[in-house]
Design an enzyme around this catalytic site. Structure first.
Site, PDB file in Angstrom:
ATOM      1  N   ARG A   1       0.859  -1.200   0.000  1.00 42.32           N
ATOM      2  CA  ARG A   1       0.000   0.000   0.000  1.00 42.32           C
ATOM      3  C   ARG A   1       0.892   1.246   0.000  1.00 42.32           C
ATOM      4  O   ARG A   1       0.577   2.263  -0.598  1.00 42.32           O
ATOM      5  CB  ARG A   1      -0.959  -0.004   1.201  1.00 42.32           C
ATOM      6  CG  ARG A   1      -1.695   1.312   1.345  1.00 42.32           C
ATOM      7  CD  ARG A   1      -2.987   1.256   2.186  1.00 42.32           C
ATOM      8  NE  ARG A   1      -2.946   0.382   3.321  1.00 42.32           N
ATOM      9  CZ  ARG A   1      -2.282   0.643   4.454  1.00 42.32           C
ATOM     10  NH1 ARG A   1      -1.601   1.755   4.603  1.00 42.32           N
ATOM     11  NH2 ARG A   1      -2.299  -0.233   5.443  1.00 42.32           N
TER      12      ARG A   1
ATOM     13  N   TYR B   1     -16.404  17.158 -15.602  1.00 40.27           N
ATOM     14  CA  TYR B   1     -16.749  15.742 -15.528  1.00 40.27           C
ATOM     15  C   TYR B   1     -17.836  15.536 -14.458  1.00 40.27           C
ATOM     16  O   TYR B   1     -17.692  16.019 -13.322  1.00 40.27           O
ATOM     17  CB  TYR B   1     -15.486  14.944 -15.199  1.00 40.27           C
ATOM     18  CG  TYR B   1     -15.737  13.468 -15.078  1.00 40.27           C
ATOM     19  CD1 TYR B   1     -16.077  12.705 -16.192  1.00 40.27           C
ATOM     20  CD2 TYR B   1     -15.665  12.827 -13.852  1.00 40.27           C
ATOM     21  CE1 TYR B   1     -16.324  11.352 -16.086  1.00 40.27           C
ATOM     22  CE2 TYR B   1     -15.896  11.470 -13.734  1.00 40.27           C
ATOM     23  CZ  TYR B   1     -16.231  10.735 -14.853  1.00 40.27           C
ATOM     24  OH  TYR B   1     -16.477   9.399 -14.734  1.00 40.27           O
TER      25      TYR B   1
ATOM     26  N   ASP C   1      -7.488  19.155 -14.484  1.00 44.38           N
ATOM     27  CA  ASP C   1      -7.804  17.793 -14.906  1.00 44.38           C
ATOM     28  C   ASP C   1      -7.419  17.735 -16.389  1.00 44.38           C
ATOM     29  O   ASP C   1      -8.099  18.315 -17.238  1.00 44.38           O
ATOM     30  CB  ASP C   1      -9.302  17.532 -14.694  1.00 44.38           C
ATOM     31  CG  ASP C   1      -9.735  16.136 -15.151  1.00 44.38           C
ATOM     32  OD1 ASP C   1      -9.007  15.508 -15.958  1.00 44.38           O
ATOM     33  OD2 ASP C   1     -10.807  15.679 -14.717  1.00 44.38           O
TER      34      ASP C   1
ATOM     35  N   LYS D   1      -8.273   6.789 -19.548  1.00 45.36           N
ATOM     36  CA  LYS D   1      -8.583   7.318 -20.871  1.00 45.36           C
ATOM     37  C   LYS D   1      -7.331   7.249 -21.758  1.00 45.36           C
ATOM     38  O   LYS D   1      -6.854   6.174 -22.037  1.00 45.36           O
ATOM     39  CB  LYS D   1      -9.166   8.727 -20.733  1.00 45.36           C
ATOM     40  CG  LYS D   1     -10.173   8.876 -19.570  1.00 45.36           C
ATOM     41  CD  LYS D   1     -11.453   8.075 -19.766  1.00 45.36           C
ATOM     42  CE  LYS D   1     -12.325   7.976 -18.520  1.00 45.36           C
ATOM     43  NZ  LYS D   1     -12.687   9.209 -17.861  1.00 45.36           N
TER      44      LYS D   1
END
Ligand SMILES: *Cc1c(COP(=O)(O)O)cnc(C)c1O
Length: 402
Positions: free
Chosen positions: A46, A99, A192, A217
């Site tokens: 982690r 978004y 973004d 994406k």
């Protein structure tokens, strides 16, 4: 190294143990220590994993940042930025056409928690800066926007919002790990950069402080893996986000990191083809009576065409069209395409068509959505890198049924 070389070589040194040219996938949750506390910099996955570290190095190199953190999705990256940098009582100023998932997170998760989000409906930097007050810690912009493909001038927004923050005396941020952030600015600008990708636009070079990505994406590029990233201009801005990444744990696994890294090696060539195909598709759509409006930053009459030329090195792979005949026409068109799959998401090698009002932007109230131009006849094309003549033929045969 220049951009395409960095995409291929950063974080991809041959494995010292075997010489493997492509580093192995470190599928391990833990690391054997020689004695308690005696380890090689890795204790638990982690916190650190070599496959993830390699990917983070590549993200930083592509955006020209000092440091990057990888997340399990774009929304996990956004959550990390908001959680790590904001406290109840703070505010965020954002450009409204964003978004849908980011809007939902601001409104449904962070507003009840004590955050105020204010949305600017104008792309003018002075209008965005005018919304900054002493509680504003982040300015959140997307460019090109989704799905209206408007551009924001990153350098001007950054400069004017910083000046506004200075005028109102924005309070400095607190580091969730304890030590105070010592940078002089009280306000960070986040971009973004999912729609453009660093192959076409690098916001940190225009002065932005953080870049956020849905690597699902263009960076991954093959519609086969979900992921997110945060890249920082100054490594100190990443410290609280890195702390949150380990403390809250929204990390990607080593197999996902490998796939994303494999994808981003071809980013530069894919983006060139996406841009070329999208330009052709946009120009073709422009000639069809069935479309009331065709939006693409590469069309000379796009309102931000000049800014796109200045700020981006290509116009991107997204084309937005409004069909005459509203929802009925849009829905018939989308059921008839064969190569363009009717699906959410974007940025993969295969072409997709999406209906924002029903699919990606359904969580935005109708009146807000329509005010921004996201009407029922609007469809968003993610133009892939197939042979563009096949794509145009597919759109033509689908239009015949509308
Ligand atoms: C997809 C997307 C996100 C969310 O990313 P996920 O990987 O789906 O969590 C955020 N911003 C933009 C612009 C996106 O397209």
């Amino acid at each position: 190294m220049r951009f395409s070389t960095r995409a291929i070589h950063v974080g991809q040194e041959a494995d010292p143990a075997t010489g493997a040219t492509v580093p192995p996938i470190y599928a391990t949750s833990t690391y054997t220590q020689a004695a308690p506390g005696k380890h090689k910099g890795f204790e638990y996955s982690r916190t650190h994993n070599p496959t993830r570290n390699n990917l983070e190095a590549a993200f930083a190199a592509l955006e020209g940042g000092q440091a990057a953190a990888a997340f399990a999705s774009g929304m996990a990256a956004t959550n990390a930025i908001l959680s790590a940098l904001l406290r109840p009582g703070d505010s965020v100023v954002a450009y409204g056409d964003m978004y849908g998932g980011t809007y939902r997170m601001l409104e449904r998760i962070f507003r009840p928690w004590g955050l105020t989000a204010r949305y600017c409906e104008s792309t003018a930097p002075r209008d965005i800066a005018a919304m900054v007050d002493e509680s504003t810690k982040l300015v959140w912009i997307e460019t090109p926007t989704n799905p209206m493909l408007r551009l924001l001038d990153i350098a001007a927004v950054t400069e004017q919002c910083r000046a506004a923050a200075k005028r109102c005396g924005t309070r400095p941020m607190a580091h969730p790990g304890g030590s105070p952030m010592d940078h002089a600015l009280g306000l960070l600008v986040v971009v973004d950069n999912t729609f453009a990708s660093p192959a076409l636009q690098r916001p940190l070079e225009h002065g932005a402080d953080l870049v956020m990505h849905s690597t699902t994406k263009y960076l991954g590029g093959h519609s086969d893996v979900v992921g997110g990233a945060v890249v920082a201009r100054d490594a100190r801005f990443l410290e609280p986000i890195r702390f949150f990444q380990n403390a809250a744990g929204g990390v990607p696994g080593p197999f996902d990191c490998f796939l994303t890294h494999r994808g981003l090696k071809t980013l530069a060539v894919r983006m060139r083809q996406h841009c070329e195909n999208a330009q052709r598709v946009a120009e073709w759509c422009r000639g069809q009576r069935a479309f009331e409006q065709v939006i693409y930053p590469g069309l000379a009459d796009h309102p931000d065409h000049a800014l796109a030329r200045r700020q981006m090195s290509g116009f991107g792979g997204m084309v937005t069209c409004v069909l005459r005949g509203g929802l009925d026409a849009a829905s018939r068109f989308m059921s008839a395409t064969r190569l363009f799959s009717c699906a959410e998401s974007l940025g993969g090698v295969e072409s997709l068509v999406n209906h924002p009002a029903i699919m990606t932007h359904a969580s935005i109230p109708r009146e807000v959505r329509e005010r921004r131009g996201v009407v029922d006849g609007l469809v968003r094309l993610s133009v892939g890198i197939e042979d563009v003549e096949d794509l145009v033929e597919d759109l033509a045969q689908a239009l015949r049924g509308v």
